[in-house]
Motif scaffolding. Structure first.
Motif, PDB file in Angstrom:
ATOM      1  N   CYS A   1       1.596 -11.691   5.570  1.00 18.89           N
ATOM      2  CA  CYS A   1       2.772 -12.855   5.111  1.00 18.89           C
ATOM      3  C   CYS A   1       3.855 -11.879   4.217  1.00 18.89           C
ATOM      4  O   CYS A   1       4.290 -11.378   2.772  1.00 18.89           O
ATOM      5  N   CYS A   2       3.296  -9.915   4.651  1.00 18.14           N
ATOM      6  CA  CYS A   2       3.696  -8.709   3.602  1.00 18.14           C
ATOM      7  C   CYS A   2       4.520  -8.270   4.759  1.00 18.14           C
ATOM      8  O   CYS A   2       5.219  -8.576   5.963  1.00 18.14           O
ATOM      9  N   THR A   3       6.088  -7.877   4.499  1.00 12.21           N
ATOM     10  CA  THR A   3       7.051  -6.766   5.366  1.00 12.21           C
ATOM     11  C   THR A   3       6.394  -5.365   5.320  1.00 12.21           C
ATOM     12  O   THR A   3       5.502  -4.975   4.376  1.00 12.21           O
ATOM     13  N   ALA A   4       6.579  -4.389   6.032  1.00 16.22           N
ATOM     14  CA  ALA A   4       6.586  -3.224   6.476  1.00 16.22           C
ATOM     15  C   ALA A   4       6.555  -2.625   4.909  1.00 16.22           C
ATOM     16  O   ALA A   4       5.935  -1.622   4.138  1.00 16.22           O
ATOM     17  N   GLU A   5       8.599  -2.722   4.800  1.00 12.02           N
ATOM     18  CA  GLU A   5       8.321  -1.890   3.525  1.00 12.02           C
ATOM     19  C   GLU A   5       7.301  -2.277   1.718  1.00 12.02           C
ATOM     20  O   GLU A   5       7.271  -1.221   1.786  1.00 12.02           O
ATOM     21  N   THR A   6       6.838  -3.332   2.097  1.00 15.31           N
ATOM     22  CA  THR A   6       5.957  -3.444   0.667  1.00 15.31           C
ATOM     23  C   THR A   6       4.798  -3.829   1.002  1.00 15.31           C
ATOM     24  O   THR A   6       3.969  -2.610   0.145  1.00 15.31           O
ATOM     25  N   SER A   7       4.202  -3.325   2.030  1.00 16.29           N
ATOM     26  CA  SER A   7       2.874  -2.288   2.253  1.00 16.29           C
ATOM     27  C   SER A   7       3.042  -0.971   2.056  1.00 16.29           C
ATOM     28  O   SER A   7       2.295   0.343   1.988  1.00 16.29           O
ATOM     29  N   LYS A   8       4.073  -0.389   2.624  1.00 20.75           N
ATOM     30  CA  LYS A   8       4.933   0.528   1.524  1.00 20.75           C
ATOM     31  C   LYS A   8       4.390   1.286  -0.316  1.00 20.75           C
ATOM     32  O   LYS A   8       3.833   2.086  -0.431  1.00 20.75           O
ATOM     33  N   GLY A   9       5.152   0.189  -0.417  1.00 21.84           N
ATOM     34  CA  GLY A   9       4.914   0.077  -1.756  1.00 21.84           C
ATOM     35  C   GLY A   9       3.415  -0.187  -2.314  1.00 21.84           C
ATOM     36  O   GLY A   9       3.698   0.330  -3.813  1.00 21.84           O
ATOM     37  N   ALA A  10       3.074  -1.239  -1.801  1.00 21.58           N
ATOM     38  CA  ALA A  10       1.370  -0.440  -2.179  1.00 21.58           C
ATOM     39  C   ALA A  10       1.045   0.642  -2.189  1.00 21.58           C
ATOM     40  O   ALA A  10      -0.459   0.623  -3.268  1.00 21.58           O
ATOM     41  N   HIS A  11       1.160   1.469  -1.788  1.00 18.23           N
ATOM     42  CA  HIS A  11       0.777   2.861  -1.512  1.00 18.23           C
ATOM     43  C   HIS A  11       1.105   4.070  -2.727  1.00 18.23           C
ATOM     44  O   HIS A  11       0.716   4.694  -2.546  1.00 18.23           O
ATOM     45  N   GLN A  12       2.161   3.338  -3.384  1.00 18.25           N
ATOM     46  CA  GLN A  12       3.525   4.026  -3.810  1.00 18.25           C
ATOM     47  C   GLN A  12       1.986   4.129  -5.683  1.00 18.25           C
ATOM     48  O   GLN A  12       2.278   3.284  -5.840  1.00 18.25           O
ATOM     49  N   ASP A  13       2.227   5.755  -6.077  1.00 18.19           N
ATOM     50  CA  ASP A  13       2.221   5.861  -7.567  1.00 18.19           C
ATOM     51  C   ASP A  13       2.748   5.226  -8.872  1.00 18.19           C
ATOM     52  O   ASP A  13       2.426   4.350  -9.532  1.00 18.19           O
ATOM     53  N   GLN A  14       4.271   5.010  -8.208  1.00 19.26           N
ATOM     54  CA  GLN A  14       5.498   4.632  -8.923  1.00 19.26           C
ATOM     55  C   GLN A  14       5.714   3.277  -8.185  1.00 19.26           C
ATOM     56  O   GLN A  14       7.204   3.502  -7.174  1.00 19.26           O
ATOM     57  N   SER A  15       5.266   2.244  -7.945  1.00 23.08           N
ATOM     58  CA  SER A  15       5.475   1.786  -6.761  1.00 23.08           C
ATOM     59  C   SER A  15       7.191   0.849  -7.382  1.00 23.08           C
ATOM     60  O   SER A  15       6.317   0.494  -8.672  1.00 23.08           O
ATOM     61  N   TYR A  16       7.505  -0.264  -6.494  1.00 28.11           N
ATOM     62  CA  TYR A  16       8.722  -0.990  -7.164  1.00 28.11           C
ATOM     63  C   TYR A  16       8.402  -2.332  -7.298  1.00 28.11           C
ATOM     64  O   TYR A  16       9.315  -2.524  -7.262  1.00 28.11           O
ATOM     65  N   LEU A  17       7.127  -2.664  -6.626  1.00 34.24           N
ATOM     66  CA  LEU A  17       6.701  -3.512  -6.084  1.00 34.24           C
ATOM     67  C   LEU A  17       7.006  -4.570  -8.022  1.00 34.24           C
ATOM     68  O   LEU A  17       7.336  -5.563  -7.576  1.00 34.24           O
ATOM     69  N   TYR A  18       5.993  -4.441  -8.574  1.00 28.55           N
ATOM     70  CA  TYR A  18       6.044  -4.594 -10.083  1.00 28.55           C
ATOM     71  C   TYR A  18       5.967  -3.470 -11.157  1.00 28.55           C
ATOM     72  O   TYR A  18       6.130  -3.852 -12.264  1.00 28.55           O
ATOM     73  N   ASN A  19       6.805  -2.429 -10.695  1.00 30.66           N
ATOM     74  CA  ASN A  19       7.404  -1.287 -11.566  1.00 30.66           C
ATOM     75  C   ASN A  19       5.434  -1.384 -12.798  1.00 30.66           C
ATOM     76  O   ASN A  19       6.376  -1.081 -14.514  1.00 30.66           O
TER      77      ASN A  19
END
Length: 231
Positions: free
Chosen positions: A73-91
């Protein structure tokens, strides 16, 4: 409607054979609706901020989200954001209280990947009225091992594993004593080489009931009108 374009309306006198047929029709209709409802919560994505409309293959999922690459249910871009310390997903920054240890961060990334990527959370999807999502998960039964391991980095903050898993995301998860591989609990992570064990878990709860029933989906809304048309 009938093949002639007119609504089907059955009117019978009480005590007649027709009345028995009427109730049989009602029973069949209810059974069909129940069956459709069970199927409707399998292999689906919730209506939320970063979720796809429908699950499907995503061959380039990143890191710990990779187990869902065959059906996500996620895209590749979302999966990358899940691994970032400062993620754009939920700020939100994983290190907002200081540098988070890698072992601890691993569990939060697994949690994010499950939430964003899994198509097997349908039985626990609930309606909400937020500006950024219309649905959420509620009381998803996590396997004991997953919750216990997540709690280990937090044992001095949360008294028990249940306190962590149930309170950290406002009851998105429910602590259970069910074990991995038993078919009765959702695994936060799994080896894709052995298939996705959460498929069978979602099917079990869809067919046998769940502790937290989500708000009726569209198929249930059709039931009152359908029953009235038979009266």
């Amino acid at each position: 409607n009938t093949p002639h374009g007119s609504p089907l309306r059955l009117r019978f006198q009480p005590g007649s054979l027709e009345m028995a047929v009427r109730w049989a029709v009602l029973g069949l209709l209810a059974a069909c609706v129940a069956s459709a409802t069970k199927e409707s919560v399998l292999n689906m994505c919730m209506d939320a901020k970063h979720h796809k409309t429908k699950p499907g293959p995503e061959g380039a999922l990143h890191g710990q989200c990779a187990p869902w690459k065959d059906n996500a249910c996620c895209t590749a871009e979302t999966s990358k954001g899940a691994h970032q310390d400062q993620s754009y997903l939920y700020n939100f920054n994983w290190n907002h209280c200081g540098v988070m240890p890698d072992k601890c961060k691993q569990h939060f990334i697994q949690d994010t990947c499950l939430y964003e990527c899994s198509p097997n959370l349908g039985p626990w999807i609930d309606q909400v009225d937020n500006s950024w999502r219309r649905e959420r998960i509620l009381n998803v039964p996590l396997c004991k091992e997953d919750c216990d391991l997540w709690w280990e980095p937090f044992k001095y903050v949360f008294p028990r594993p249940a306190d962590l898993c149930e309170k950290i995301w406002s009851n998105s998860y429910k602590y259970t004593t069910e074990h991995r591989g038993g078919g009765r609990c959702i695994q936060m992570w799994f080896d894709p080489a052995n298939g996705n064990p959460n498929v069978a878990v979602a099917k079990y709860y869809a067919q046998n009931g769940r502790d937290a029933s989500p708000a009726p989906r569209a198929v249930l809304l059709l039931l009152p009108a359908a029953l009235l048309s038979l009266l």
